[in-house]
Design a protein around this motif. Structure first.
Motif, short mmCIF file in Angstrom:
data_model
loop_
_atom_site.label_atom_id
_atom_site.label_comp_id
_atom_site.label_asym_id
_atom_site.label_seq_id
_atom_site.Cartn_x
_atom_site.Cartn_y
_atom_site.Cartn_z
N LEU A 152 0.86 -1.18 0.00
CA LEU A 152 0.00 0.00 0.00
C LEU A 152 0.90 1.23 0.00
N ARG A 153 0.70 2.10 -0.98
CA ARG A 153 1.50 3.32 -1.13
C ARG A 153 2.99 3.03 -1.13
N GLY A 154 3.35 1.93 -1.79
CA GLY A 154 4.75 1.58 -1.95
C GLY A 154 5.40 0.93 -0.75
N ARG A 155 4.62 0.67 0.29
CA ARG A 155 5.16 0.05 1.50
C ARG A 155 4.56 -1.34 1.71
N ASN A 156 5.34 -2.22 2.32
CA ASN A 156 4.89 -3.58 2.59
C ASN A 156 4.20 -3.66 3.95
N PHE A 157 3.08 -4.37 3.98
CA PHE A 157 2.33 -4.59 5.21
C PHE A 157 1.92 -6.06 5.30
N PHE A 158 1.53 -6.49 6.49
CA PHE A 158 0.98 -7.83 6.65
C PHE A 158 -0.17 -7.77 7.63
N ALA A 159 -1.10 -8.70 7.51
CA ALA A 159 -2.32 -8.64 8.32
C ALA A 159 -2.99 -10.00 8.36
N ILE A 160 -3.92 -10.13 9.31
CA ILE A 160 -4.84 -11.26 9.29
C ILE A 160 -5.82 -11.00 8.16
N GLY A 161 -5.96 -11.93 7.24
CA GLY A 161 -6.81 -11.71 6.08
C GLY A 161 -7.95 -12.71 5.97
N LEU A 162 -9.12 -12.19 5.65
CA LEU A 162 -10.30 -13.02 5.35
C LEU A 162 -10.69 -12.76 3.90
N LYS A 163 -10.69 -13.79 3.09
CA LYS A 163 -11.01 -13.63 1.68
C LYS A 163 -12.52 -13.58 1.48
N ASN A 164 -12.99 -12.69 0.59
CA ASN A 164 -14.42 -12.62 0.31
C ASN A 164 -14.78 -13.35 -0.97
N ASP A 165 -16.04 -13.38 -1.30
CA ASP A 165 -16.54 -14.18 -2.42
C ASP A 165 -16.13 -13.63 -3.79
N SER A 166 -15.63 -12.40 -3.84
CA SER A 166 -15.20 -11.81 -5.11
C SER A 166 -13.68 -11.74 -5.23
N GLY A 167 -12.97 -12.34 -4.27
CA GLY A 167 -11.52 -12.39 -4.34
C GLY A 167 -10.80 -11.27 -3.61
N GLY A 168 -11.54 -10.34 -3.00
CA GLY A 168 -10.91 -9.30 -2.19
C GLY A 168 -10.64 -9.82 -0.79
N TRP A 169 -9.95 -9.00 -0.01
CA TRP A 169 -9.56 -9.40 1.34
C TRP A 169 -9.96 -8.35 2.37
N GLU A 170 -10.46 -8.81 3.52
CA GLU A 170 -10.57 -7.98 4.72
C GLU A 170 -9.26 -8.16 5.47
N LEU A 171 -8.62 -7.04 5.82
CA LEU A 171 -7.26 -7.08 6.37
C LEU A 171 -7.24 -6.39 7.73
N ARG A 172 -6.75 -7.11 8.76
CA ARG A 172 -6.72 -6.56 10.11
C ARG A 172 -5.38 -6.86 10.78
N ASN A 173 -4.80 -5.83 11.41
CA ASN A 173 -3.69 -6.04 12.33
C ASN A 173 -3.83 -5.04 13.47
N LYS A 174 -2.85 -4.97 14.32
CA LYS A 174 -2.93 -4.12 15.51
C LYS A 174 -3.12 -2.65 15.17
N TYR A 175 -2.60 -2.24 14.01
CA TYR A 175 -2.56 -0.82 13.67
C TYR A 175 -3.54 -0.40 12.58
N TYR A 176 -3.91 -1.33 11.70
CA TYR A 176 -4.70 -0.95 10.54
C TYR A 176 -5.92 -1.85 10.36
N LYS A 177 -6.96 -1.24 9.79
CA LYS A 177 -8.15 -1.97 9.36
C LYS A 177 -8.37 -1.61 7.90
N ASN A 178 -7.97 -2.51 7.00
CA ASN A 178 -8.03 -2.24 5.57
C ASN A 178 -8.84 -3.31 4.86
N SER A 179 -9.09 -3.08 3.58
CA SER A 179 -9.70 -4.10 2.72
C SER A 179 -9.28 -3.84 1.30
N SER A 180 -9.02 -4.91 0.58
CA SER A 180 -8.68 -4.77 -0.84
C SER A 180 -9.95 -4.93 -1.66
N SER A 181 -9.96 -4.37 -2.83
CA SER A 181 -11.11 -4.48 -3.72
C SER A 181 -11.00 -5.76 -4.56
#
Length: 288
Positions: A152-181
């Motif tokens: 994201l924005r040229g930086r590497n991150f890692f998270a607990i990920g849950l894949k959705n039915d369209s291939g995107g991911w819900e992404l959670r770690n201690k600092y961020y709550k993100n999701s990919s499209s």
């Protein structure tokens, strides 16, 4: 002439479809919102700061970075690459029957700014610590989630990920709550006649931790956003009972009430965590 008048009438009706609602169905959610306007990351191009404006009063959009705008028909045509007729069909039928299998219409990194590099079993010490802080053992999280590494924005991150039915991911770690499209529900079919519905991944993981045999007795549906509550009526027809574990806030209670009005098979299970915002908050309050 009659056909032209009908087509024109359809266009006039479709233009009233809320742009925010159309964007939500396409997996785009506002970065910030007021009563009069909402700002999104552009659905057309990658960007770090939201420059895509939706006027709620006018129901018009304008992408400041691209220098173009229009109405909801224009927007859906561009994102979907569809004709006006196809867009009208989508807008008219989208409230309940929006396709579960709709393909991602724009590249993932252009939609959310997130590019997933790879996913693997959860093993990072930091993520294990984060799970423990939420009272979820790795063995329970591994039933639904993976360790996802992304850019994201040229930086590497890692998270607990849950894949959705369209291939995107819900992404959670201690600092961020993100999701990919693309954004979508996560629907896990185990061939059961009972369905459990939660808003987020940690609510479902909390239920799995509470009942180790939950997946053997139930199918699971994680909404990932209340914007997808409209997908539920098409799913619940096949079940004998539907247990709703939605958040104890205004939006969650409204969604629960709506679903219970639509089907007598739905049951409100929020009494389990009546003094807490959600299931995970209730679980975290329990002593080890």
């Amino acid at each position: 002439m009659h056909k032209k008048r009908t087509f024109r009438t359809r266009c006039e009706t479709a233009r009233a479809f809320p742009i925010e609602k159309a964007l939500a169905k396409l997996g785009h959610f506002p970065a910030r919102s007021t009563e009069k306007e909402a700002w999104f990351l552009s659905p057309f191009r990658p960007e770090d700061q939201a420059s895509f404006k939706v006027s709620k009063e006018l129901n018009r959009w304008y992408d400041h970075g691209a220098g173009r705008g229009g109405n909801v028909i224009d927007l859906v045509c561009i994102i979907n690459g569809s004709s006006v007729k196809e867009t009208l069909d989508w807008l008219e039928n989208g409230q309940i029957s929006f396709s579960f299998q709709q393909r991602p219409l724009i590249p993932e990194q252009n939609a959310s700014g997130i590019r997933v590099r790879y996913a693997r079993p959860i093993g990072h010490f930091g993520l294990i610590g984060y799970l423990n802080s939420r009272k979820i053992p790795v063995s329970t999280a591994a039933k639904l989630c993976q360790e996802v590494h992304y850019i994201l924005r040229g930086r590497n991150f890692f998270a607990i990920g849950l894949k959705n039915d369209s291939g995107g991911w819900e992404l959670r770690n201690k600092y961020y709550k993100n999701s990919s499209s693309p954004k979508d529900i996560t629907y896990i079919k185990n061939g059961n006649r009972r369905l459990i519905v939660t808003e987020g991944m940690f609510d479902m993981l909390s239920l799995l931790e509470r009942d180790k045999n939950l997946m053997e007795k139930n199918d699971l549906l994680i909404l990932n956003s209340l914007a997808f509550v409209e997908k539920i009526p098409g799913v619940i027809k096949r079940y004998q009972s539907i247990a709703l574990y939605l958040d104890n806030d205004k939006a969650g209670k409204s969604a629960t009430k709506l679903l219970m009005e639509q089907s007598p098979k739905c049951r409100d299970m929020s009494n389990l965590y009546k003094d807490f915002k959600d299931v995970n908050a209730w679980l975290m309050s329990k002593k080890l």
